[in-house]
Design an enzyme around this catalytic site. Structure first.
Site, short mmCIF file in Angstrom:
data_model
loop_
_atom_site.label_atom_id
_atom_site.label_comp_id
_atom_site.label_asym_id
_atom_site.label_seq_id
_atom_site.Cartn_x
_atom_site.Cartn_y
_atom_site.Cartn_z
N CYS A 1 -4.36 8.09 8.93
CA CYS A 1 -3.74 7.84 10.24
C CYS A 1 -4.29 8.64 11.41
O CYS A 1 -4.56 8.07 12.47
CB CYS A 1 -2.24 8.09 10.15
SG CYS A 1 -1.39 6.72 9.36
N ALA B 1 3.01 10.46 18.41
CA ALA B 1 3.46 11.44 17.40
C ALA B 1 2.26 11.91 16.58
O ALA B 1 2.06 13.12 16.39
CB ALA B 1 4.52 10.81 16.50
N PHE C 1 -7.03 14.17 0.46
CA PHE C 1 -6.96 14.67 1.84
C PHE C 1 -5.85 15.70 2.03
O PHE C 1 -5.82 16.43 3.01
CB PHE C 1 -6.85 13.52 2.85
CG PHE C 1 -5.46 12.96 3.05
CD1 PHE C 1 -4.95 11.99 2.20
CD2 PHE C 1 -4.69 13.39 4.12
CE1 PHE C 1 -3.68 11.48 2.40
CE2 PHE C 1 -3.41 12.87 4.34
CZ PHE C 1 -2.91 11.92 3.46
N THR D 1 -9.98 1.10 11.61
CA THR D 1 -10.79 1.17 12.83
C THR D 1 -11.87 0.08 12.74
O THR D 1 -12.49 -0.12 11.70
CB THR D 1 -11.45 2.56 12.95
OG1 THR D 1 -10.41 3.54 12.90
CG2 THR D 1 -12.21 2.69 14.25
N GLY E 1 0.81 -1.22 0.00
CA GLY E 1 0.00 0.00 0.00
C GLY E 1 0.84 1.26 0.00
O GLY E 1 1.98 1.27 -0.48
C1 UDX Z 1 -1.49 0.57 6.21
C2 UDX Z 1 -2.20 0.91 7.50
O1 UDX Z 1 -3.42 1.55 7.18
C3 UDX Z 1 -1.40 1.76 8.40
O2 UDX Z 1 -1.97 1.81 9.68
C4 UDX Z 1 -0.07 1.21 8.58
O3 UDX Z 1 0.73 2.13 9.26
C5 UDX Z 1 0.55 0.74 7.30
O4 UDX Z 1 -0.32 -0.04 6.52
P1 UDX Z 1 -1.35 1.83 3.92
O5 UDX Z 1 -0.13 1.25 3.30
O6 UDX Z 1 -1.65 3.26 3.66
O7 UDX Z 1 -1.27 1.77 5.49
O8 UDX Z 1 -2.61 0.88 3.65
P2 UDX Z 1 -3.12 0.29 2.29
O9 UDX Z 1 -2.75 1.20 1.17
O10 UDX Z 1 -4.54 -0.09 2.52
O11 UDX Z 1 -2.24 -1.05 2.10
C6 UDX Z 1 -2.37 -2.21 2.83
C7 UDX Z 1 -2.20 -3.39 1.88
O12 UDX Z 1 -2.16 -4.62 2.61
C8 UDX Z 1 -3.33 -3.56 0.85
O13 UDX Z 1 -2.80 -3.51 -0.45
C9 UDX Z 1 -3.92 -4.94 1.16
O14 UDX Z 1 -4.36 -5.63 0.02
C10 UDX Z 1 -2.75 -5.63 1.83
N1 UDX Z 1 -3.12 -6.76 2.70
C11 UDX Z 1 -4.08 -6.63 3.64
C12 UDX Z 1 -2.48 -7.99 2.54
O15 UDX Z 1 -1.62 -8.14 1.66
N2 UDX Z 1 -2.80 -9.02 3.37
C13 UDX Z 1 -3.78 -8.92 4.30
O16 UDX Z 1 -4.06 -9.88 5.02
C14 UDX Z 1 -4.43 -7.68 4.45
C1 UDX Z 2 0.66 11.62 8.91
C2 UDX Z 2 1.95 11.89 9.70
O1 UDX Z 2 2.43 13.20 9.37
C3 UDX Z 2 2.98 10.84 9.40
O2 UDX Z 2 4.15 11.05 10.20
C4 UDX Z 2 2.39 9.47 9.69
O3 UDX Z 2 3.30 8.46 9.37
C5 UDX Z 2 1.11 9.26 8.91
O4 UDX Z 2 0.20 10.32 9.20
P1 UDX Z 2 -0.17 12.01 6.41
O5 UDX Z 2 -1.52 11.69 6.97
O6 UDX Z 2 0.28 11.29 5.20
O7 UDX Z 2 0.95 11.75 7.53
O8 UDX Z 2 -0.10 13.59 6.08
P2 UDX Z 2 0.10 14.93 6.95
O9 UDX Z 2 0.99 15.80 6.19
O10 UDX Z 2 0.45 14.64 8.34
O11 UDX Z 2 -1.35 15.60 6.89
C6 UDX Z 2 -2.47 15.04 7.54
C7 UDX Z 2 -3.67 15.96 7.39
O12 UDX Z 2 -3.50 17.15 8.15
C8 UDX Z 2 -3.93 16.42 5.95
O13 UDX Z 2 -5.32 16.41 5.70
C9 UDX Z 2 -3.38 17.82 5.93
O14 UDX Z 2 -3.98 18.62 4.94
C10 UDX Z 2 -3.73 18.29 7.33
N1 UDX Z 2 -2.90 19.40 7.81
C11 UDX Z 2 -1.55 19.23 7.96
C12 UDX Z 2 -3.49 20.61 8.16
O15 UDX Z 2 -4.70 20.78 8.04
N2 UDX Z 2 -2.69 21.62 8.64
C13 UDX Z 2 -1.34 21.49 8.81
O16 UDX Z 2 -0.69 22.44 9.25
C14 UDX Z 2 -0.75 20.26 8.45
#
Ligand code: UDX
Ligand code: UDX
Length: 453
Positions: free
Chosen positions: A271, A218, A333, A89, A9
């Site tokens: 996240c 964090a 987002f 969740t 992912g």
């Molecule tokens: C995910 C989680 O949402 C996040 O909390 C964590 O920190 C890192 O993994 P992300 O990579 O953004 O983040 O998720 P996603 O893009 O949904 O990728 C997860 C992948 O795992 C999917 O491609 C899904 O098909 C795969 N998966 C899920 C498996 O290969 N095996 C499983 O049993 C379940």
């Molecule tokens: C976040 C954390 O930053 C990263 O360390 C963790 O591993 C995954 O979650 P991400 O969700 O990819 O990363 O993006 P981030 O840049 O943190 O933004 C999150 C959301 O907050 C976005 O919707 C962004 O637009 C919003 N944001 C960010 C604000 O509204 N104001 C800001 O000043 C910063």
């Protein structure tokens, strides 16, 4: 060294691409149960958009980086296995709406136990509740053939849109492990992987539980800063202050710092909300309701900010948006990603649809199919039109709302936008990226976030 990553992912893909590029003696195989996703990773059209990712995958694929659906085979070969599967969740049963659903983590652990034919280092990269390593350890110990499994926690701090930059040049890498000798050896092995390109002093090692909790903390702190400035934005609007001026004024205090103080229509992403709810659930589980309530408020403030934005739109549009065309500019987002998970745009659009608005949505990267899925509508729904430019979306619209801070939305030809819109032409900037006085000079009724006066 053979490295396998389960879960291709937003986290697994970019992280492994960078390890493959930087760690010369590593063979990295990314596996996933989703055939289509793996096929896309093996094509010219990668399944996720992330600046800089394409180039690395092109250069490394087939040499040090492989994508496959053969999960069992990759487990057998691997010395180090990263777990990057989703931890959404929970939507059912105990803890629904708050706790993390660990079913994928458990099934992955069982798969590793079943397929392993030797000792392995297992690295938790997915964000998980504290003490999940214990769950993984128990499953592995009770079902495996006597091999040694060392569990490490190595949370990911990359942000989407800047993932490659964050991975190449991290503030720190965190590795948590058991304090016994085997645990420490495993920690050292993983330190060795990152030390290929990260300074050793930036690689922090802790015990397992500190590492797991640090990830949740964090994200909770980062989200809290946004909710704090968003809370102040409401007060700014009421008092005539300007939230960007306030943010600049407080951000120059080195104890506060300037980052993550951009007021917005609300934070999104996979996240922040999930991790805070997870933290809330943990606090409640451990009998700390006051602590739980404290963190829950960060999420409540975010809900409030999104609703407040939509309410302001409706009030300005003479208390009704029914049947009115509203341009939605940006659906992701944040900028530079095609990810829409928990995007504020979803909530704003849903609320506007409940008021019978007609939406003309434009985002430079998010596919129409994702938008239909997120809004829970069919492609032929007459209330929603997906547009291929911002100009098309704003044509004949009563109002436009900027919901993602894409650079191109800050530099549109707003004279042209204005000419195409119905009058009075309302513009609501949910990201504070446009020059409001300049837009007002053109003739817009333009409003930002936290811009009083
Ligand atoms: C995910 C989680 O949402 C996040 O909390 C964590 O920190 C890192 O993994 P992300 O990579 O953004 O983040 O998720 P996603 O893009 O949904 O990728 C997860 C992948 O795992 C999917 O491609 C899904 O098909 C795969 N998966 C899920 C498996 O290969 N095996 C499983 O049993 C379940
Ligand atoms: C976040 C954390 O930053 C990263 O360390 C963790 O591993 C995954 O979650 P991400 O969700 O990819 O990363 O993006 P981030 O840049 O943190 O933004 C999150 C959301 O907050 C976005 O919707 C962004 O637009 C919003 N944001 C960010 C604000 O509204 N104001 C800001 O000043 C910063």
């Amino acid at each position: 060294m053979n490295i396998c990553c389960i879960g291709a992912g937003y986290v697994g893909g970019p992280t492994m691409a960078v390890i493959a590029q930087k760690c010369e003696d590593a063979k990295v195989t990314v596996v996933d149960i989703n055939d289509a996703r793996i096929a896309a990773w093996n094509s010219d059209d990668l399944p996720i958009f992330e600046p800089g990712l394409d180039e690395i995958v092109q250069a490394e694929r087939g040499k040090s980086l492989f994508f496959s659906t053969d999960v069992a085979g990759a487990i057998k070969e691997a010395d180090i296995i990263f777990i990057c599967v989703g931890t959404p969740t929970k939507t059912y049963g105990v803890g629904a709406g708050q706790a993390a659903d660990l079913k994928y983590i458990e099934s992955t652990a069982r798969m590793i136990a079943k397929e392993a034919e030797g000792d392995k280092i297992i690295v938790e990269k997915s964000t998980i509740p504290v003490r999940t390593a214990e769950t993984i350890q128990r499953i592995l110990e009770s079902t495996s053939g006597g091999y040694q499994f060392s569990i490490l926690s190595n949370p990911e701090f990359l942000a989407e849109g800047t993932a490659i930059r964050d991975l190449l040049n991290p503030d720190r890498v965190l590795i948590g492990g058991e304090t016994d000798e085997a645990g420490q050896q495993a920690v050292e092995a993983l330190v060795g992987v990152y030390a290929s390109w990260v300074d050793r002093e930036k690689i922090l090692t802790t015990n397992l539980w500190s590492s797991e909790l640090s990830k949740l903390t964090a994200n909770a702190f980062l989200a809290q800063r946004i909710s704090s400035i968003n809370a102040v934005s409401a007060l700014c609007e009421a008092t005539g202050a300007d939230v960007d001026e306030v943010a600049r004024a407080i951000g120059t205090d080195s104890r506060i710092g300037p980052k993550f103080l951009r007021s917005s229509v609300g934070f999104g992403g996979s996240c922040f909300q999930k991790d805070i709810l997870n933290l809330v659930y943990l606090c409640e589980y451990f009998g700390l309701p006051e602590v739980a309530e404290y963190w829950r408020q960060v999420v409540s403030m975010n809900d409030y900010q999104r609703k407040r934005f939509t309410r302001k739109m409706i009030t300005s549009l003479f208390n009704t948006v029914s049947g009115k065309r509203i341009a939605i500019l940006g659906f992701a987002f944040k900028k530079d990603t095609d990810d829409t998970r928990e995007s504020a745009a979803i909530y704003v659009c849903r609320d506007l649809l409940l008021e019978n608005a007609h939406l003309a949505i434009y985002d430079p990267k998010v596919p129409a199919s994702t938008i239909y899925r997120d809004l829970g509508i069919e492609p032929d729904d007459p209330r929603v039109e997906i547009c291929s430019t911002a100009y098309e979306a704003t044509q004949e619209a009563h109002a436009a709302a900027i919901l993602t801070e894409w650079d191109e939305l800050a530099t549109l030809d707003y004279e042209r936008v204005f000419a195409g819109m119905l009058k009075p032409a309302f513009l609501f900037d949910g990201r504070n990226i446009v020059d409001l006085p300049a837009l007002r000079a053109i003739g817009f009724d333009a409003q930002g976030i936290g811009k009083g006066g």
